[in-house]
Design an enzyme around this catalytic site. Structure first.
Site, PDB file in Angstrom:
ATOM      1  N   SER A 689      10.446 -45.882 -11.743  1.00 54.59           N
ATOM      2  CA  SER A 689      10.553 -44.713 -10.858  1.00 54.59           C
ATOM      3  C   SER A 689      11.675 -44.852  -9.832  1.00 54.59           C
ATOM      4  CB  SER A 689       9.219 -44.477 -10.140  1.00 54.59           C
ATOM      5  OG  SER A 689       8.920 -45.556  -9.281  1.00 54.59           O
ATOM      6  N   LYS A 732       2.605 -41.457  -3.316  1.00 56.01           N
ATOM      7  CA  LYS A 732       3.963 -41.552  -2.777  1.00 56.01           C
ATOM      8  C   LYS A 732       4.174 -40.552  -1.642  1.00 56.01           C
ATOM      9  CE  LYS A 732       5.907 -43.266  -7.121  1.00 56.01           C
ATOM     10  NZ  LYS A 732       6.744 -42.979  -8.292  1.00 56.01           N
TER      11      LYS A 732
END
Length: 781
Positions: A689, A732
């Protein structure tokens, strides 16, 4: 062998000997014995000796180590032996019959590795002319004492006794007795090295005395045991007589009989059928015939006690009230709306289905977010018993499936133990820390859990201790884990995943007001009016001391404040209520662990801010890049995993390809080593990511431009510049909130995940969905 033959052999002894190291104990002169040779080096020595004069040197190794065969590893004094016969064995080894002849001492070695060859000096016994009478007395004393030992010890054969009497040489008598006594190998070597016959005889006499003492103790122990056995037999016959008398009088026979009657009545009430009935009745019959003093009596009694205390009856249907369940969940937990919704759906299906059987739930999230307490709330909502056990670090599958009754101290596994404790066939079982299961030579507990957690298999679960089929399908299993990565895939397939992300600041403050502060006040003997927290103080605790995803550190900080407040109240140093505000917080908690200026920010070219998912919740990652003049290449540091290293390589290759579009010359990459680093190097980092974050840092470094403030990004990059989707967007986003991020760049495919993030978490953040790196670069500069 006659005396004449031995004299001839002594005359023919060579000056050089092939040395055979001995592992066990030294072999003394004057003995005829077989030796098994298995080492290839030693077999080679025997073969060479057979071709020459058939004489070898036997020397003891200093340590019992087969690999140690060098000159430094053996003693200097040994025994020369004549090989009388050699027999080759089917396994490649050799059996030789030897007649040991004389002591020798090594003068020097001709070889330093096996096979060893040495020059030797032969050693004669030292007998002083004035010692003859003393030696005769010592010899008689030694033989007399040995006769006493041989009479008490059946291991001494008649042949040994005859040999001992017929040997006329005092030195040889000492050697022979040393070889048959149970003496330590080092002490035997010392006797072998002793050339003075008188001193040798005295040492042997000391060992004989020690052996006699041991035999006396052994005899005393045997007498005591025999007396105990006779006593127990006498008691047994007396007990049998008492039983007969009581039987005639019509009185209860004994406690054992009453226990048998108790077990029989309980078993009859349970109405067992088939295999279970046969096994239990067989155990009852065995129990009735056993002597209460036998060890197996206790084992069988414990087994029957376990069986009669287990909940064999079918459970009553759950009385499920959805409204009540929702009220309990809302009362026990703040937030977690999606988790509560999923649990209420589960309860609704149970109610419609009117069946206790169903899927297995696994709650996944960072520490301190309330996974275990949710399990307790579900048990309350269902009105069921709750039992929790942790499998973190468990390495023995017997902890799950039990030990077989053949082992001492055997007991059932955790599942059967839990059912015995709750006395209900349909409890809520919480299996904590399922992601931290271990493996060892004792088995794999995760494989044992497969049968326990599979609704198709656990209908007839067999615990090793119980060894009977038991239906576990009525149990509602709830597992907890911090991460799914370490859970074996076959085990995970049997469970339904419910994720618990961390809390943002506002949620933590509300949790503190409703749960943490009242709980802590009670814990420290305080009442509501004695201490007062204001909202700014709670926010300062979160920002300065407890920024993790859960609330465990937050709770510890509140406990610490309440402890100090309790001390002040007892000492009477402050007026009540004690007010906790932002201004006096450092007086209770000292300096903050985190400061506003420590929030991860991008300040110079070559830096970018990424978002990451970890087992501890969401986090932000600073990516740093610098260029060092020299050969071209890419250097990576910061405990990156293999996947992240691949992301860095892809980002580097793509940036080199598109460099011209941003005015970057290829000379920059050809004449510089690019060093890419992720701080907090001790923390391992991996996952797909960070591709666009790394590429942005490289472009920033090459162009000398700084990216926008309060902007973070997440997304994987392909070689052609496409932005690929990622996971853990909610976690996140929470991490971004904690670090004051205003803009988040996300992959276009993850746009659909925004609906799953509550509005209060997204508040104040602008999301920018992108499909290519070009769009990312347009946004960040």
């Amino acid at each position: 062998m006659s005396e004449k033959e031995i004299i001839v052999a002594e005359q023919a002894l060579p000056d050089k000997l092939f040395i055979v190291p001995l592992l066990g104990k030294p072999i003394f002169p004057g003995i005829f014995t077989p030796i098994m040779i298995t080492s290839n080096d030693d077999i080679e020595i025997v073969n060479q000796a057979m071709e020459n004069d058939k004489v070898i040197g036997l020397i003891l190794l200093k340590e019992e180590d087969e690999s140690a065969t060098g000159p430094k590893d053996i003693y200097q004094v040994g025994t020369a032996a004549k090989i009388v016969k050699k027999i080759n064995l089917p396994d490649g080894g050799v059996n030789i019959f030897i007649s040991t002849v004389k002591r020798f001492r090594i003068r020097k070695f001709f070889t330093s590795e096996a096979p060893l060859i040495a020059a030797v000096d032969y050693l004669d016994d030292i007998v002083g002319s004035e010692q003859k009478d003393e030696l005769k007395a010592l010899t008689r004393s030694v033989i007399s004492e040995m006769k006493q030992i041989s009479e008490d010890n059946p291991l001494f054969s008649e042949e040994m006794r005859l040999n001992m009497v017929n040997i006329d040489n005092p030195g040889k008598i000492a050697d022979f007795i040393t070889s048959i006594l149970n003496i330590d190998r080092v002490q035997q070597q010392q006797i072998l090295e002793e050339l003075d016959v008188r001193a040798r005889m005295e040492k042997v006499l000391v060992f004989i005395k020690k052996e006699q003492d041991l035999l006396r103790i052994q005899k005393k122990i045997a007498t005591q045991i025999n007396e105990k056995i006779e006593k127990s037999q006498r008691e047994y016959f007396l007990r049998e007589e008492i039983k007969a008398i009581k039987k005639e009088l019509g009185e209860p026979v004994d406690s054992k009989s009453s226990e048998y009657i108790k077990f029989k009545e309980m078993v009859d009430k349970l109405n067992f059928e088939g295999e279970i009935k046969e096994q239990v009745e067989r155990e009852l019959e065995k129990f009735a015939l056993m002597d209460p003093s036998s060890s197996e009596y206790i084992v069988t009694r414990n087994y029957l006690e376990t069986i009669v205390n287990l909940p064999w009856e079918e459970p009553k249907p759950d009385v499920i009230d959805i409204a009540k369940g929702e009220k309990i969940l809302n009362h026990d937990h703040y937030g977690l709306d999606d988790v509560k919704e999923r649990i209420l759906e589960y309860l609704a299906v149970r109610k419609l289905k009117n069946d206790t059987k169903g899927s297995i739930i696994i709650l996944v999230g960072p520490p301190g977010v309330g996974k275990t307490s949710i399990g307790k709330s579900v048990a309350r909502a269902l009105g069921r018993e709750f039992f929790r056990f942790s499998v973190g670090g468990m390495r023995d599958e017997a902890e799950i499936k039990g030990h077989r009754r053949t082992y001492v101290g055997a007991m059932p596994g955790k599942i059967i133990q839990g059912l015995k404790i709750v006395k209900n066939k349909a409890p809520v079982f919480m299996i904590d820390e399922i992601d931290k299961l271990g493996q060892s030579y004792q088995g794999d507990p995760s494989s044992a859990l497969l049968e326990v957690l599979d609704p198709e298999q656990n209908i007839a679960f067999r615990d090793h201790y119980l060894d009977l089929p038991f239906d576990l399908s009525h149990i509602l299993f709830i597992a907890t884990a911090n991460t799914l990565d370490s859970i074996p895939r076959p085990l995970l397939d049997r469970m339904e995943i419910i994720r618990l992300s961390g809390y943002i600041t506002d949620e933590k403050i509300e949790i503190a007001k409703r749960y943490l502060i009242p709980k802590s006040l009670k814990k420290h003997g305080l009442i509501k009016g004695q201490i007062a927290y204001n909202k700014t103080a709670l926010r300062s605790i979160v920002d300065g001391y407890a920024r993790e995803a859960g609330v465990r550190t937050f709770e510890k900080c509140i406990d610490k404040i309440n402890r100090k407040a309790a001390k002040k109240i007892v000492m009477g140093t402050e007026e009540l209520p004690i007010k906790i505000s932002k201004d006096n917080l450092e007086g209770f908690l000292k300096k903050p662990y985190f400061r506003d200026d420590e929030i991860k920010r991008v300040s110079i070219p070559g830096m970018s801010l990424g978002l990451a998912w970890t087992s501890m919740g969401g986090d932000t990652l600073i990516i740093e890049a610098i260029n060092i003049p020299g050969k071209s290449g890419l250097q990576l540091t910061g405990q990156m995993g293999d996947v992240m290293k691949e992301s860095a390589a892809i980002a580097f290759s793509h940036v080199k390809q598109i460099a011209g579009d941003y005015g970057i010359k290829q000379e920059f990459f050809e004449k510089n080593v690019i060093h890419l680093h992720i701080p907090e190097g001790a923390t391992p980092k991996d996952g797909p990511s960070a591709g666009i974050t790394m590429a942005t840092a490289l472009i920033s470094l090459a162009t000398g431009k700084v990216i926008k403030k309060n902007l973070a990004m997440t997304g994987e990059l392909s070689l052609t510049g496409k932005v690929l989707p990622i996971g853990g967007l909610k976690e996140k986003t929470i991490a971004a909130q904690r670090n004051k991020v205003k803009d988040i760049i996300i992959p276009k495919p993850n746009e659909r995940d925004l609906d799953e993030i509550p509005a209060y978490i997204r508040k104040g953040i602008t999301f920018h969905p992108v499909e290519s790196l070009k769009e990312v670069l347009n946004l960040v500069f």
